[in-house]
Scaffold this active site. Structure first.
Site: not given
Ligand code: HH2
Length: 257
Positions: A203, A237
């Site tokens: 992040k 995660r």
């Molecule tokens: N962060 C992201 C997405 N979903 N869910 C939970 N429970 N906690 C988190 O911190 C979280 C989440 C963002 O990360 P990522 O899926 O890699 O990116 P994007 O939202 O751009 O797909």
């Protein structure tokens, strides 16, 4: 928890696993690396992201879920849409992860009768606007109180506490200082008597510290995951499962000796 983003626009790996074969290959690789659970998402929630229509999100997520459900690795579906929650639990999803904390009126009802776990995350506002000057007088206290209220609402909807996971939502409507405070004070969330999940992998808060682009934030992500677990996280995660597992194995060995 290994992340599988079936999206063209996720902040760290957007487009790499957008096609079914690519997504399946990535999911199988994360399982081989030792993921205890996979989190499959069809909508990016990065700051400024545009919403995805239900049909499109379903098209991205469901074939992969149908292929992987029933295997040895439980599948979590990362969605804010009650319709998709309902379809996902019917297709065998073990968990629904809602970055909006199940704030849609019918979200808890969509999962209550299923026995699936839920991850309730805190987000201030919407992805499109959440990073526009977020303010808190006491970030940990306010996130805690929000999650406590959502846990109570989930209990009232008939979801047992044992099925709940809570997550302070790193990067979701928080400044750098807010994120660092939440990580330092993560232990307070154990007071909610649910499993605690931390999502710090690749992040922006790690980019701000290291000056590195998302794909080069692996080392920083491992440090963050280790700190989160030391501060009471039960689930991390992550995009980099093998590296995170090795780091946590060292910590566990030291702790048990
Ligand atoms: N962060 C992201 C997405 N979903 N869910 C939970 N429970 N906690 C988190 O911190 C979280 C989440 C963002 O990360 P990522 O899926 O890699 O990116 P994007 O939202 O751009 O797909």
């Amino acid at each position: 928890m290994g992340v599988v983003n079936v999206t063209p626009d996720s902040f760290s790996d957007g487009g790499k696993y957008f096609r079914f074969e690519q997504a399946l290959g990535h999911a199988q690789a994360l399982i081989a690396e030792g993921a205890d659970v996979l989190d499959i998402g069809g909508e990016s929630t990065r700051p400024g992201a545009a919403p995805v229509a239900l049909d499109e999100e379903r098209r991205r997520v469901m074939p992969l879920l149908e292929r992987l459900a029933g295997g040895a690795t439980p599948i979590s579906i990362d969605t804010r849409k009650p319709e998709l929650m309902r379809e996902a639990v019917a297709a065998g999803a073990s968990m629904i992860n809602d970055v909006c904390g199940f704030r849609d009126d019918s979200a808890f009802d969509a999962v209550a009768g299923s026995g699936a776990a839920i991850c309730i995350m805190h987000m201030r506002g919407e992805p499109r606007t959440m990073q526009q000057d977020p303010r808190y007088a006491d970030v940990t206290g306010e996130v805690f109180d929000y999650l406590a209220a959502r846990v109570d609402a989930a209990l009232a909807a008939g979801i047992a506490r044992e099925r709940m996971v809570v997550d302070p939502g790193f990067g979701f409507g928080k400044t750098q200082a807010h994120n660092l405070t939440l990580l330092r004070e993560l232990g307070r969330f154990s007071g909610l008597r649910c499993a605690v999940l931390a999502g710090l992998s690749r992040k922006t808060l790690l980019g701000t510290i290291t000056g590195r682009d998302p794909a080069l934030r692996v080392h920083a992500s491992i440090a963050a995951a280790l700190i989160a677990v030391q501060h009471g996280a039960h689930i991390v995660r992550v995009h980099d499962v093998a590296a995170t597992r090795d780091a946590l194995a060292v910590w566990a060995a030291v702790r048990q000796n």
